[in-house]
Scaffold this motif. Structure first.
Motif, short mmCIF file in Angstrom:
data_model
loop_
_atom_site.label_atom_id
_atom_site.label_comp_id
_atom_site.label_asym_id
_atom_site.label_seq_id
_atom_site.Cartn_x
_atom_site.Cartn_y
_atom_site.Cartn_z
N GLY A 81 1.45 15.78 -29.18
CA GLY A 81 1.46 14.76 -28.14
C GLY A 81 2.65 13.83 -28.21
N ALA A 134 -4.96 7.30 -21.23
CA ALA A 134 -6.10 8.15 -21.58
C ALA A 134 -7.27 7.71 -20.72
N LEU A 166 -3.80 11.98 -21.72
CA LEU A 166 -4.95 12.37 -22.54
C LEU A 166 -6.23 12.24 -21.72
N TYR A 218 -10.47 12.60 -22.23
CA TYR A 218 -11.60 12.77 -23.14
C TYR A 218 -12.87 13.22 -22.39
#
Length: 328
Positions: free
Chosen positions: A10, A79, A118, A120
């Motif tokens: 990343g 994210a 990102l 999740y």
């Protein structure tokens, strides 16, 4: 602001990120103007990594971030999270490819971007093996909608199963001086697998600061209202330890909040804490935590006044525990 790597492959991001749950009013009233001011303060402090979720205000937090980026002409590394079915009873999760893709597309639209760094899975859908969910996420990553993926509140065993399919860039769990469960395997598993470990609530949901909280003043909608650690005898006990932490910090010229965030940073180079706030003033209390360097004597004293297990009360109520993967 120092940098840390977001997973094996990343990008580098600020060693401290900003959790944006508060922008949706989870801890009290806020406004677009105050949220913008908080984002301004984060940017000025060198924080370039934001953490949000579809769940936060039903997309409100993402919408605020998107509006800030459009108005300011600047771009954070972001994210976000999905997998919880909005509007359904707590614990209703959907990790199917159809649902995840729809959630990502909604998040991208609200954020005003064509991809996020990102993504999740916010909570596991136990009807789908984590290996299958990982296959879905890897396909979406290859499609270019997300730079990398991770999981929130899973166990070390689940991480290893997911990592057997594809690289998991990050795992997000609560971790702080008063919540130590990740030390029982998760921090170690992440280090072994090249996965970033992202501690949320490193300030203990506000208790690890310089000002006494008053649980009686919490609104009924405040996330902490039913939390066992903020109730009655538990809270009184916990405040005794917090005051000892304050004395330790102030003796060294540090704020309590900065000391608490610095402690999480000190637990490993792969940790990227994401303290949350809805106040630019509070952000300034801890934004310089990456500059704090503990001596061995400091570490020993912190271990003495705040040993593992010192906090009284569970970190969640029974209702809040729904969907959390507990492993100890």
């Amino acid at each position: 602001m120092k940098k840390r790597k977001l997973g094996q492959n990343g990008p580098e991001v600020s060693a401290i990120g900003l959790g944006c749950m508060s922008f949706a009013g989870f801890y009290g009233e806020t406004s677009r103007e105050v949220s913008f001011a908080t984002l301004d303060a984060a940017w000025d402090a060198g924080i370039d990594f934001l953490d949000t979720a579809e769940l936060y205000g039903g997309g409100l937090s993402e919408t605020i971030i998107g509006a800030w980026q459009k108005e300011r002409g600047k771009r954070f590394k972001i994210a976000t999270k999905g997998g919880i079915v909005l509007g359904a009873p707590r614990g209703t999760n959907d990790n199917s490819e159809e649902h995840i893709r729809a959630s990502i597309e909604g998040s991208l639209d609200r954020l005003g971007v064509d991809h996020v760094e990102l993504y999740y899975i916010h909570r596991r859908d136990w009807s789908i093996p984590i290996e299958a969910v990982t296959e879905t996420l890897e396909t979406i990553r290859e499609d270019g909608l997300i730079g990398a993926f991770g999981y929130s509140e899973i166990s070390p065993a689940s991480l290893r199963l997911a990592a057997s399919v594809a690289h998991v860039a990050a795992v997000q769990s609560e971790y702080s001086l008063w919540t130590r469960q990740p030390e029982l395997g998760m921090i170690q598993a992440c280090a072994e697998l090249g996965t970033a470990f992202v501690p949320f609530s490193p300030l203990g949901r506000g208790i690890l600061g310089d000002i006494d909280l008053d649980p009686h003043s919490f609104r009924d909608t405040d996330f902490r209202k039913p939390n066992p650690r903020f109730i009655g005898r538990n809270f009184a006990h916990n405040m005794e330890h917090v005051r000892a932490l304050r004395a330790f910090a102030h003796d060294r010229g540090w704020s309590t909040a900065a000391t608490a965030v610095a402690w999480t940073l000190d637990q490993g180079a792969h940790l990227i804490p994401i303290p949350g706030t809805r106040s630019p003033e509070h952000l300034k209390d801890w934004a310089g935590a990456d500059e704090i360097a503990f001596s061995e004597a400091d570490r020993a004293e912190l271990a003495r006044i705040l040993p593992p297990g010192w906090a009284m009360g569970d970190r969640y109520s029974y209702q809040q525990l729904v969907g959390i993967e507990r492993y100890c």
